[in-house]
Design a protein around this motif. Structure first.
Motif: not given
Lengths: 255, 243
Positions: B184-205
């Motif tokens: 879990v992160t809120h840093n886009i670069e970090e997610a891109l650099y590290l992962s195979d797949k990125i899942v984007i969550l919407s606001n509540r709910p």
């Protein structure tokens, strides 16, 4: 480190000053010995009367240690029980505080009525004064466990038993030790009070005999002995604390 | 092979619907990041997978078995290192194993040495820097016997330099051991650099707004962050997040 030496010594300097003042006043005003003996007279009595007094002292120390061990165990067990069963905690906690409002001096003769003159009523008195600080300190310690550590343990699958033994109990140790320190000093006082109930030997007995025969110097010997024993107990617990929770002390030094 | 799956999860606290119809799968050996605005219920998702919370609706399953409300199915690395202050580093990293049963101190010591913490094996946590503590926490998670590691914004409390160093380190370790990771992160670069797949969550709910496959090959190079493709991906995800 430079500041530490005078810090440790300043109480002794003050104590010495107070004793000197006492000595001077007694000598200048020519106070009769049965009214208030001078510190040197007390010291003299402590040395010459040692063979008579030492037996009483060791008997009290024994009683205090035994009572302290029982009181500490009961205090810790009570805390664990109240911590594990929240309902009990809610129901019993106020009663615990109430129990501390019962004057021991009044309760003691009653205990003799119920349990006779043996060891049991004495141990009950000491336990009553010892367990409370421990229970409160332990309960506080369990409660203060940081939430992030708890969350980690639970996420990693710790059972409530593991949570208690691996996290909450070790975490509460530093708080627990403040309780133990208080109890250790109380135990000596508790032992002396319990000896007033009727005992063959002990500082309590010695004190009663001394005051009824106007041997005020002996009363003071007893008072100073109680203070010194309490301080020794405190020091022993402090050493144990340092051994047990080295991490905490190191952390504090770092800050 | 699907390792962890969340199917149509819904969770409310009183009137407040936090998670709505959220579905997600993580394959074995995959590095999946969840990214979303703060307060979007990321921690709630983790707490449900960890078994601290039970979803109102839906099924969480691990290896095909339902684990709703069941604790101890995952290994976890929180935002703060959460090391036990009275335990040495070695005793800390085996904690996850200890809770599950079998302790292997030799392997633990070996991994600590590989991670550059060899000289600190018998030190207490407070003697370590923030980055070293996080490494210790990650090794603890890696040594735990569970098949998937949940990382909850593990680098967010670190300074920028340490953070970059830790990302580099994490990717090295990941490429060596290939554990399954949900991050879990809120840093886009970090997610891109590290992962195979990125899942984007919407606001509540919270529900899944989109799933994004990261196109960069492994082993990842440190300089891809400066690549124009990388920037393009970052823009895409940013747009998807703010839409």
């Amino acid at each position: 480190m430079k500041k530490r030496l005078p810090k440790g010594w300043s109480p002794f300097v003050v104590l010495l000053l107070l004793l000197s003042l006492w000595e001077i006043i007694v000598r200048l005003a020519d106070v009769p010995e049965w009214f208030l003996p001078s510190p040197t007279a007390i010291l003299h009595e402590a040395i010459t009367g040692w063979s008579n007094f030492s037996g009483h002292m060791f008997s009290t120390v024994q009683l205090a240690v035994l009572g302290f061990i029982i009181g500490t165990s009961i205090g810790l067990l009570t805390a664990m029980l109240l911590h594990v069963v929240p309902f009990l905690r809610e129901a019993v906690y106020p009663l615990l505080i109430l129990s501390q409002n019962i004057p021991i001096i009044v309760l003691a003769p009653l205990l003799v009525v119920w349990f006779g003159f043996g060891l049991l009523p004495k141990l009950i008195v000491i336990t009553l004064v010892c367990f409370f600080p421990i229970t409160i300190a332990a309960l506080d310690g369990f409660k203060q466990t940081p939430q992030d550590l708890k969350t980690y343990m639970m996420m990693a699958g710790a059972s409530s038993k593991q949570l208690f033994w691996k996290l909450e109990l070790p975490y509460s140790l530093s708080s627990l030790f403040s309780g133990i320190k208080i109890s250790a000093t109380y135990s000596v006082m508790g032992a002396v009070i319990s000896e007033w109930l009727g005992a063959q030997t002990g500082i309590g007995v010695y004190m009663t005999l001394a005051s009824s025969s106007f041997r005020t110097d002996r009363v003071f010997v007893a008072i100073f002995a109680i203070m010194i024993i309490s301080m020794l107990f405190f020091a022993i617990i402090r050493i144990a604390e340092k051994r047990f929770i080295r991490w905490r002390i190191k952390e504090e030094e770092k800050e | 092979m699907t390792l962890l799956s969340l199917q149509q999860i819904r969770k409310s606290f009183g009137q407040n619907n936090v998670i709505n119809d959220l579905s997600l799968t993580v394959k074995k050996g995959e590095f999946v990041s969840i990214i979303g605005p703060s307060g979007s219920g990321k921690s709630t998702i983790f707490n449900m997978i960890g078994g601290l919370l039970t979803p109102d609706d839906g099924i969480i399953s691990m290896n095909g078995q339902k684990i709703n409300g069941k604790r101890g199915s995952i290994s976890y690395m929180p935002q703060s290192p959460s090391l036990l202050p009275w335990r040495t580093i070695l005793d800390n990293v085996v904690l996850g194993q200890e809770l599950q049963g079998n302790v292997d101190k030799e392997k633990a010591a070996e991994m600590l040495t590989k991670a550059g913490l060899g000289t600190y094996i018998h030190s207490l946590p407070h003697e370590l820097s923030g980055g070293m503590k996080q490494r210790t926490a990650f090794i603890r998670a890696l040594l735990s016997p569970q098949p998937i590691i949940l990382l909850d914004e593990p680098f967010s409390a670190l300074d920028e330099l340490t953070r970059a160093e830790m990302q580099r380190w994490l990717i090295d370790i990941w490429e060596q051991h290939q554990p399954t990771i949900l991050f879990v992160t809120h840093n886009i670069e970090e997610a891109l650099y590290l992962s195979d797949k990125i899942v984007i969550l919407s606001n509540r709910p919270a529900s899944i707004k989109g799933s994004y496959h990261v196109p960069f090959p492994r082993p990842r190079q440190g300089d891809i962050m400066l690549d124009s493709d990388f920037l393009q991906c970052k823009k895409d995800i940013y747009r998807a997040l703010t839409e």
